[in-house]
Design a protein around this motif. Sequence first.
Motif, short mmCIF file in Angstrom:
data_model
loop_
_atom_site.label_atom_id
_atom_site.label_comp_id
_atom_site.label_asym_id
_atom_site.label_seq_id
_atom_site.Cartn_x
_atom_site.Cartn_y
_atom_site.Cartn_z
N GLU A 171 3.91 5.50 6.97
CA GLU A 171 3.75 5.02 5.66
C GLU A 171 2.75 4.03 5.80
OE1 GLU A 171 6.32 3.50 1.97
OE2 GLU A 171 7.46 4.08 3.76
N GLN A 175 -0.73 3.73 4.05
CA GLN A 175 -1.07 2.84 2.94
C GLN A 175 -2.33 2.08 3.12
OE1 GLN A 175 2.22 0.38 2.80
NE2 GLN A 175 3.62 1.64 1.57
N ARG A 178 -5.32 4.76 2.49
CA ARG A 178 -5.02 5.31 0.88
C ARG A 178 -5.02 4.30 -0.26
NH1 ARG A 178 -5.13 10.76 0.68
NH2 ARG A 178 -4.80 11.78 2.64
N ASP A 179 -5.58 4.43 -1.36
CA ASP A 179 -5.47 3.57 -2.33
C ASP A 179 -4.19 3.98 -3.21
OD1 ASP A 179 -6.43 2.14 -4.83
OD2 ASP A 179 -6.13 4.01 -5.77
N GLN A 180 -3.16 3.10 -3.15
CA GLN A 180 -1.75 3.53 -3.84
C GLN A 180 -1.86 3.79 -5.12
OE1 GLN A 180 1.01 2.94 -1.91
NE2 GLN A 180 -0.90 3.06 -0.63
N GLY A 183 -3.76 7.65 -4.82
CA GLY A 183 -3.59 8.41 -3.83
C GLY A 183 -4.89 9.03 -2.98
N SER A 186 -9.10 5.39 1.20
CA SER A 186 -9.72 3.91 0.93
C SER A 186 -11.07 4.05 1.29
CB SER A 186 -8.99 2.64 2.02
OG SER A 186 -9.38 3.23 3.37
#
Length: 344
Positions: A171, A175, A178-180, A183, A186
């Motif tokens: 996770e 994170q 990926r952009d929270q 989704g 990054s």
Amino acid sequence: MTMPIATERSTIATTRVDVAPPDLPPVALLAQALLALAEQQGLAVAVKAVDDGRYLQASPAFTSLLGTDPASLVGRTDADWLDTATAALLRAADHTALAQGAALASEHRFDWRGERREFKVLRVATTQGDRRLLCCIWQDLAPQRQREAQLRVALDQLEQQQKANDALRQELSEQGLRDQASGLNSRAHFDDQMRRELDLSTREHREFALVYMALDPFNDKAGALGARAQERICEAMGRLLRGNTRAMDASCRMDDRHFAVLLSGVGLATAHSRMEGLRRQCATQIVMLDGEELGFTVAMGVASFPHTAHGHDELIAACSAALAEAKRRGGNTVALASIRFESA
């Protein structure tokens, strides 16, 4: 006198000990040695005659195991304190040890005094003159089984903790990639994917497309709701991009209002067609916040390798120029980068 010990079923597992028995002393000395050892180790030891199966000596731990005393046990057989079936099984194990001619370890499992019990019995055959004897050392396996059960529980807990740690690491790793809110990938991860795609396309002489997108200025309703509206629109944009790209493609959120898409193995015309469809979906997408319906549109610039650029920096510059052209046209449109023509 038969002792009231309830036994329903008995199973025996035997293991031969591949060590030849040494010459043992007469029964009195042997019994004394075994009983002294039993007292020190807390083992249940008994010596019985082979011919009739009668007990000759027994340690206090063994007689306590049976719920009797040495005086009551000596001179009796297994059939005097066990039911017929279990006594027969023990007798069979005795004869197996005698036939092996070596020390034999057996495991006995049966119901004893209303509970399931497990014992390990080591049998050693010897002689005194013409008389054959059998020395039996009984070990209650309940403490060992309890430790094994506790160990299994501990191992299961460690395994579950390891899985939880692995999931947490995964996770945290995702994170970082990926952009929270959206989704999407990054920016750093997307740039790495684009470099790999550029290297692959250069080696295999194939094409791919790069698309830059910018959210058009929000309407008054979305603008009044501020950052929360922007975040909700970014979430919707992320869903649309994930739904309109393949596993081999990549998309990312570059900043609060800008996005990028890499279309693997796709030329300029196909990229334009796909992005035009996405533009229409954005324009008709319904986004709700606090009971208010928000709308948004996007401007898109599309460039391709190698038709509009021959390298990484050229491709980014061409795509940025195409996006700038889409914005100049008022947004909610898809603009294509100019195709480069090489002089002959």
